[in-house]
Design an enzyme around this catalytic site. Structure first.
Site, PDB file in Angstrom:
ATOM      1  N   ARG A 108      55.167  67.786  46.057  1.00  0.00           N
ATOM      2  CA  ARG A 108      53.754  68.447  45.531  1.00  0.00           C
ATOM      3  C   ARG A 108      53.834  69.942  45.704  1.00  0.00           C
ATOM      4  O   ARG A 108      53.660  70.313  46.561  1.00  0.00           O
ATOM      5  CB  ARG A 108      52.515  67.391  46.168  1.00  0.00           C
ATOM      6  CG  ARG A 108      51.580  67.907  45.137  1.00  0.00           C
ATOM      7  CD  ARG A 108      50.144  66.841  46.002  1.00  0.00           C
ATOM      8  NE  ARG A 108      50.480  65.702  45.158  1.00  0.00           N
ATOM      9  CZ  ARG A 108      49.275  64.780  45.431  1.00  0.00           C
ATOM     10  NH1 ARG A 108      48.515  64.728  45.986  1.00  0.00           N
ATOM     11  NH2 ARG A 108      49.816  63.993  44.665  1.00  0.00           N
ATOM     12  N   HIS A 135      51.400  65.226  36.241  1.00  0.00           N
ATOM     13  CA  HIS A 135      51.388  63.707  37.521  1.00  0.00           C
ATOM     14  C   HIS A 135      52.487  62.604  37.470  1.00  0.00           C
ATOM     15  O   HIS A 135      51.049  61.322  36.943  1.00  0.00           O
ATOM     16  CB  HIS A 135      49.683  63.780  37.666  1.00  0.00           C
ATOM     17  CG  HIS A 135      49.700  63.176  39.023  1.00  0.00           C
ATOM     18  ND1 HIS A 135      50.982  62.813  39.843  1.00  0.00           N
ATOM     19  CD2 HIS A 135      48.775  63.103  39.692  1.00  0.00           C
ATOM     20  CE1 HIS A 135      50.415  62.346  40.943  1.00  0.00           C
ATOM     21  NE2 HIS A 135      49.179  62.247  41.249  1.00  0.00           N
ATOM     22  N   GLN A 138      52.540  58.761  38.827  1.00  0.00           N
ATOM     23  CA  GLN A 138      50.854  58.419  38.388  1.00  0.00           C
ATOM     24  C   GLN A 138      50.748  57.473  37.328  1.00  0.00           C
ATOM     25  O   GLN A 138      50.652  56.373  37.129  1.00  0.00           O
ATOM     26  CB  GLN A 138      50.465  59.584  38.336  1.00  0.00           C
ATOM     27  CG  GLN A 138      48.318  58.913  38.587  1.00  0.00           C
ATOM     28  CD  GLN A 138      48.465  58.076  39.321  1.00  0.00           C
ATOM     29  OE1 GLN A 138      47.804  58.987  40.329  1.00  0.00           O
ATOM     30  NE2 GLN A 138      47.452  56.926  39.805  1.00  0.00           N
ATOM     31  N   ASP A 227      39.516  61.395  35.512  1.00  0.00           N
ATOM     32  CA  ASP A 227      40.048  61.755  36.698  1.00  0.00           C
ATOM     33  C   ASP A 227      38.968  62.294  37.382  1.00  0.00           C
ATOM     34  O   ASP A 227      38.389  63.103  36.505  1.00  0.00           O
ATOM     35  CB  ASP A 227      41.491  62.535  36.257  1.00  0.00           C
ATOM     36  CG  ASP A 227      41.575  63.141  38.534  1.00  0.00           C
ATOM     37  OD1 ASP A 227      41.130  62.543  39.126  1.00  0.00           O
ATOM     38  OD2 ASP A 227      42.669  64.240  37.328  1.00  0.00           O
ATOM     39  N   CYS A 267      42.810  57.999  38.934  1.00  0.00           N
ATOM     40  CA  CYS A 267      44.106  57.558  40.062  1.00  0.00           C
ATOM     41  C   CYS A 267      43.911  58.458  41.927  1.00  0.00           C
ATOM     42  O   CYS A 267      44.283  57.495  42.598  1.00  0.00           O
ATOM     43  CB  CYS A 267      44.166  59.435  38.916  1.00  0.00           C
ATOM     44  SG  CYS A 267      43.757  60.655  39.435  1.00  0.00           S
ATOM     45  N   ARG A 293      51.468  52.435  42.604  1.00  0.00           N
ATOM     46  CA  ARG A 293      52.291  53.703  43.046  1.00  0.00           C
ATOM     47  C   ARG A 293      53.525  52.819  43.097  1.00  0.00           C
ATOM     48  O   ARG A 293      55.203  53.692  43.468  1.00  0.00           O
ATOM     49  CB  ARG A 293      51.045  54.219  43.784  1.00  0.00           C
ATOM     50  CG  ARG A 293      50.173  55.130  43.427  1.00  0.00           C
ATOM     51  CD  ARG A 293      50.062  56.229  41.784  1.00  0.00           C
ATOM     52  NE  ARG A 293      51.528  57.046  42.434  1.00  0.00           N
ATOM     53  CZ  ARG A 293      50.468  58.228  42.814  1.00  0.00           C
ATOM     54  NH1 ARG A 293      49.626  58.101  43.611  1.00  0.00           N
ATOM     55  NH2 ARG A 293      51.531  58.914  43.205  1.00  0.00           N
TER      56      ARG A 293
END
Ligand code: CP
Ligand code: NVA
Length: 309
Positions: A108, A135, A138, A227, A267, A293
């Site tokens: 990340r 991402h 995700q 988000d 998310c 996930r």
């Protein structure tokens, strides 16, 4: 071995294979505990090394559990404990050590170019666990959740994004091209997707529409995805930006413009973009979304290591 950096660079048939494998694996371990290992322990003896340059709760936990469920081990590194940045050690040398000690690397990062630089020097696969521009783990997992709940291929559904033009949206746009679904984006005029995303949209003749009116964007939606308005390291005038997004808040009034059985996904972590009533309602599937996930990332790990069934 295969890297997993951006959805747009991965063939649709591979993405579909990952989703099919995730479904099989999830079904096969209904009654198992978090750390019980899948039959055959396909990653026995393998080590996932993950490193976070930005905060994370879900990605960190889900990759750890994913690798353990496949019979492998997982180690999390903190960049401030390495020699990499302040100590002056290069990405090249760091990547060589990671390749000798580990089998797969999840990063990340706060700079997209670092993914490419690591990729250049690693001899093991790299997975993008969020970058400023995308991402992908995700969103692939969200496609899984949507199809699981709606019991239909995502190509038959109307997906709406209400929110900022950020990394998560970029991956959702890539997914809409790969899986051929209709995507409406609702966001204020001055926060529309950036030029390179618009270029990608044009080139791919997809079914994406952008609206400045949130009601228009959610009309007929099967799924509303959102988000935080302010992402990590988002260097903007926060007060000004939040003001622009005020009329885009997801509440009952807005949800009523969507289909009756429309679901809400986020998310996480959340900000002020959704009200408590919707967030904690039956329409909200955010906890199932977060748990999935694990399942999808297991199949991503297997894909990257060339072990997908
Ligand atoms: N959704 C997500 O990636 O959460 P974290 O930032 O907590 O990992
Ligand atoms: N857009 C958010 C996603 C967090 C998981 C961020 O980058 O901060």
């Amino acid at each position: 071995m295969k890297h997993f950096i951006n959805l747009k660079d991965i063939p649709t048939k591979d993405l579909r294979k990952i989703l099919i494998d995730a479904k099989k694996r999830k079904n096969a371990r209904r009654n198992l505990n978090n750390l019980d290992v899948d039959k055959g322990a396909p990653l026995k003896g393998r080590l996932l090394i993950q490193m976070f340059e930005k905060s994370s709760l879900r990605t960190r936990l889900s990759f750890y559990i994913a690798c353990r469920q496949l019979g492998g081990g997982a180690l999390t590194l903190r960049p401030d404990e390495l020699h990499l940045s302040k100590g002056g050690e290069s990405i090249e040398d760091t990547a060589k050590i990671l390749s000798n000690f580990g089998d797969i690397f999840m990063l990340r990062t706060d700079k997209d170019r670092k993914l490419e630089e690591f990729k250049k020097y690693l001899s093991i696969p790299i997975i993008n666990g969020l970058s400023p521009s995308s991402h992908p783990t995700q969103i692939l997992s969200d496609v899984f959740t949507i199809e699981e709940i709606k019991k239909k291929p995502i190509s038959k559904l109307n997906i709406t994004w209400i929110g900022d033009s950020n990394n998560v949206l970029n991956s959702l746009i890539a997914a809409s091209t790969k899986f051929n679904f209709k995507l409406n984006i609702g966001c204020p005029r001055n926060y529309h997707p950036k030029k390179d995303t618009m270029r990608y949209l044009k080139k791919n003749k997809n079914k994406v529409s952008i609206y400045n009116n949130p009601k228009k964007a959610v009309e007929n939606a099967d799924v509303i995805v959102s988000d935080k308005v302010i992402s990590m390291n988002d260097k903007v005038d926060k007060i000004k930006k939040l003001k622009y997004f005020k009329s885009f808040k997801i509440n009952t009034k807005l949800m009523n413009f969507a289909k009756k059985d429309c679901i809400f996904l986020h998310c996480l972590p959340r900000g002020d973009e959704v009200d408590e009533k919707i967030f904690s309602s039956d329409k909200s599937k955010v906890w199932q979304q977060a748990l999935n996930r694990v399942h999808v990332q297991k199949s991503i790990l297997l894909y990257s290591l060339g072990k997908l069934r």
